[in-house]
Structure formats: C-alpha cells, structure tokens
Design a protein around this motif. Sequence first.
Motif, short mmCIF file in Angstrom:
data_model
loop_
_atom_site.label_atom_id
_atom_site.label_comp_id
_atom_site.label_asym_id
_atom_site.label_seq_id
_atom_site.Cartn_x
_atom_site.Cartn_y
_atom_site.Cartn_z
N LYS A 344 0.85 -1.21 0.00
CA LYS A 344 0.00 0.00 0.00
C LYS A 344 0.88 1.26 0.00
N LYS A 348 0.97 4.36 -3.97
CA LYS A 348 0.12 5.49 -3.60
C LYS A 348 -0.58 6.11 -4.81
N LEU A 354 -4.69 0.07 -5.04
CA LEU A 354 -4.89 0.40 -3.61
C LEU A 354 -6.24 -0.08 -3.10
#
Length: 690
Positions: A344, A348, A354
Amino acid sequence: MIGRVIAAKEISARELTSTVAHLGVEFSIYLSGSHPTNQLERLYLEVEQPPLVMLEESHKSGHTNHPLSSRGRYLLGTAHLPINNKGSGVLIVGLQQALIEQQILDFRYSALIVLLITALFITPLAIYLMNRGLLHPLKRLTDGVHKLRKGEYIKVEGTKGDDELGELATSFNNMVDELKRREDQLRTLSMATEQSPVSVLISTPDCFIEYVNPQFEKTSGFIANEIVGHSMKFFFQQSKLAPDQIKELKEAVAAGNGWFGEFSPCKKSGERYSLRISISPIKLADGTISHHLYIAEDITEQKRGEEILRSSQKMDAIGQLTGGIAHDFNNILGIIMGNLELLKMGLKNQPKELNRIERALTSTQRGAQLTRKLLGFSRQDHRGQELTQINQFIEGMHELIAKSITAIIRVETQLADDLWSVEIDPGDLEDAILNLSLNARDAMPKGGLLVIETANKHLDANYVKLHPNAHEGDYVMVSVSDTGMGMSAEARKKIFDPFFTTKQLGKGTGLGLSMVYGFVQRSGGHIQLYSEEGKGSTFHIYLPRALGEHDEQIDEEQTEIPRGDETILIVDDEETLSEIAESYLQQLGYRTQVASNGKEALNMLAETENIDLIFSDVVMPGGIDGYHLAFAAVKQRPTIRVLLTSGFTSKREEFTNGEQKIYLKLAANLLGKPYNLRELALAVRQALDE
C-alpha cells in the motif's frame, strides 16, 4: 376239694369237736349202729363217695334228731372213720351256705377295699410316672410342633435318653436347628434383595416376571402389582437394543446361559433411562432351569456424567487445538497484513490496486478478529481479572445491548440487591453478555423479550451430583433469557462446540457461545442451559463469589429457615429432581407426595383431601405443563396453593404467561432452578402463607 383231716393219733370225740370247731364249721359224728332219722341216714349213705354234697333240710320233715345244729343250706363233707376197732363211723362236716356267702362277701369287700386303697396310692404314682416318662415328653414335642408351625424355633428340653422318645426329641431338635439355619439364610437373602441398591427381578423359564424388588419399583416407576405376570420381552422390545443384541440375548436365555449388556427401557412416566443388566439361570439339582435372575443397575447418572466428562474433555481438546491453530494463523495473518501495508505504501498513485489492497486488509482484519475469538476460547490464564460489581457493570451495558438488538425486542433487567462481588475479566463478561444477547436476538425474529437477571446462589451437593462439572460453593448467577424458538435436545448437546451454529450459512461463525464457555471456564465458574423448542432459552452463568470480600452480607447459616407440617404434592418428570425436592421438604417437616406429570397430579388431588400446596415444574410432557396444572387444580380446589419452579427466569415467564392473572402471579413467584434448601423453604412458606 376243701381240705383233708389227718388223724395222727387216736382222739376222742371231745378232741375232734374241739379241733373241728377251730375250723369254724359244724359237724356230726355218726357211728355204725347209731339211729339217726332214716331219711338222713339214707342220704348220708348215698353221699358217702362224693367229697362235697349240698343238703337242704325241710321244716316239714319233722325230724328233731338232726345231725347239724341249725336249719338251712349246707355244704357237707363226709369221711369214714374207723373208731377203736369197734366199727366204723362217718364224719359229716357242714358249712352253712349263708356263712360261706357271708365270708365270700366279706372277702370281696376286703378285696375291694384293698383294691381301692391300692388304686388311691398306686394310680397317682402310675399317672405321675406315666406323665413324667411318656405324656410330658409327648406334650413338649406337640408344643414344639405347634410353635414351629407358627415360626417359633424352640427346642424340646428335658427329653433325653436312648429310648424312642429321646431319639425322637433329638431328631426334632436337629430339625429345628436346620430349619432355623435355613430360615436365617432365607431372611438374610430376602433382606439383601429387598434392600439392594440395584434392581432385582425373577422370572419363570419362559420369562414371565414373578418378583421385583423395591429398588426396581423406585427406578422404573412401576409398582410390583403392575409388572408381575408380564413378560420381560416388554422391556427388551422398547429398549433400543440392536437386532444382533436381541438375537444374542434370546439365544443365551434359550440355551440356559447368562447374558450381560446395557439397554435403555422406558419408565412408567415415559422417560428413558439406562440399565446395565446381567441375566443368570437358576438351576435345580438335576440341571433344570426353574427361574431366571435379572440384576439391573441404573447407570443413567453415570452415563450423564460420562457424557459431561466427554464434553468437557472434548472442549479442552478443541480449545488446545484451536489455540494452536489460531496462534499459527495469527502469525500467517500478520505476515499477510505486513506485506499488504508495504504494498500500500508503494502504490500510492495507483487507486485501482490500492482499492484491492484495502479489501485484502479488511479481510485479514476480519481473520484477525476471528483468531482473537479462538484464542479467547482457548485461553486458560487469568490475566485482566479484577474485583467486579456485576450489577453496576450490567447497568452500564444496558444502552449497548439495546442498540445491538432490534426495536421489536424488549430488554429488561432484574438485578438482585446485595449481590456478591466476583473476580473476573470485565471485558470477557461484556463479550459474554453481548454474545448471549445477540443469540437471543437471532432466536426472536418476530420480536419478544430479553431478560438479564442476577442473584446470589449457593450450589449444594445435590446440584453437583446432577452436574458433575460444577463445584459446591457460593456463586453470583447471571441469567440471560429469551422468548425465542428454543433448541432441540440434539442442538443443546453441541451448543458450546466451536463453529457449531443453527443459523443459516454466512450468518454466524459458531464461536460466540464457545467464547462464553471459555470465559466461564477461565473464571472457575459453571454455565447451564435450559431450553425447550418453541418456548425459548435461558443461559445461567455461575461465577464464584470473590474470596476475602468484605461486603456486609447476612450470614445465612445463622438465619432461621422456615418450616411447616403441611402436605405438599411434588410434580416433576425428572425423578432425580423430585427426589431432591422431597428430601428437602421432609427435612423441613412437610409431608410429601410425588407425581411425575400433570395428569397424575390431578388424579392424586381428586383422591387426596389434605394436599395444601402443589410444587410443580413448568415444562413437563403429557400436554399439561405447570401453568395448566395450576389452572386445573385451582378450578378443582379453589383453596389450593401452587408454587412453580423452572430453569427459565421469572421475568421471562411473566412475559410469556401473563395473559391471565393467575399465570402472571405464578410467574412472579416462580422459584428458579437450581434452588437450595433455604431458597425452597422460603418460597414454600411464602406460598403457603399468602
């Protein structure tokens, strides 16, 4: 012949007269040539040869020169006498008949007197000797026989010797000894059978029952008159024996061999119970089978204890297993979660990836929660325990519980005053109450009542006997009750197993009640479930009273227990619970009668006038529960008092049975199970005094 007169010397007539006079007879001497009367002379001559002649002289003869001195009948004796060579003469000796008869009569009288005197002295002696030697021994023997017939084994004393009576008395005494020995053996055997803690039955060779002992009556509920004469096949057919067992049993009995096994017949009330039974043939001296002997031990409690032990062992094993799995699974989840977090952080600027990572993290967090529940079930340590006031704790949870369930379910609490403190982990208690509340919500999809109650309880030896995994002592009871669907007997056996659930797939993990069970076990407590299909469920959690607490409590041992002498009818389909209630009430001075169902109780009420109170369980088979029994009993006898008992709580009973005033009152005064002696005494006295 009368006798002889022997002349040893020549005697004169005077001497002869003197001699014969001593004989007490009359006589005459006639010499040849003398002149008696011609008639007498001829007679004497005619009777010269016979030694004895009877002569009667007639007055009419006119003879005065009679040779005898008086008239009458005489017995005469004659003899020729040579006298001085001058010729011969005749000696006539006569005894008068009257004199003879008088002498004979005198002799008879004398003889009679002698006989009478002899009889007076000899007869009593003879009777005494006869009594002593014959009649008394015979009477003692006769008395002994009569006493023996009455069951008195008394020997014959004082009859000894080598004669027939002595031998007879010795044989009788030996017989008495042998009969007494055998009767003592029979009495001992009978007492052992009558007082045996196991059931004893005796049947004919073709298996018809001839005898049952009191323990069988107590265990089965049948009295002897109801069962004697029936076939043993009746028991075996309803006993859930496998076909191969029935075949083996029949073959063994037919061959005259023994058999040993277990089976589960039904009591008179319809309740099934477990027996361990051995069957043995009783054979005569020639090998013929005269009867069959059945020894049956009630192992229902043993089976129940074994089941509880197996369940406890299973739960321990599952706890250890799930604990190990959860620990390893937690490590795996930790690795997954850590790597997802790293991914994660590196992605970004990629929203799609994500989003997938967030979903994966959410799932791992759910997995982590699941493992925490598993670890909570398996955890055995006492970390986090502290002194807790449960009433305050439950009051603080009321809003949380109300928000966790639907608005159509009413939540009520009934908290006891002066509740003892407990030493527990408050977080575990919160989880337990919340889990039980959520289970209650799911059991009442159309709404209902959820009741949380607290009370001080003392679990005594009788309760521990029924629940071997419990321990005697003081406890704080927390009860969570619902008016939902209830559970089947099969579901109740597995309710605390991890992953067991009655909910639809996807609507439950099956770990909620397992966590509750783990919390109770860690706290040293005990949990008990009461549930009936269609009637709801009640969970009783017993948490040990905190050691060394200084709460100001009334010492119950010093307070007086109310007693009474009224007659109470106990109604319960559980025989063990009936026995406990009967024992308690009898200790309190009450007279008791027992019925196993509502119908039997109403029959006893109709036949017995002096019943003052009915003490009944609520849930019973047969279509008449405690409330219906109370209604029918009051209708039959308006003055009767009724006290109900149940594993369900009183608040729950008020909700489900509050449609009639009498039911509402009965529910409000309900005595909750389990109860001890003091609780029962107070409830019974209150019901009787209303």
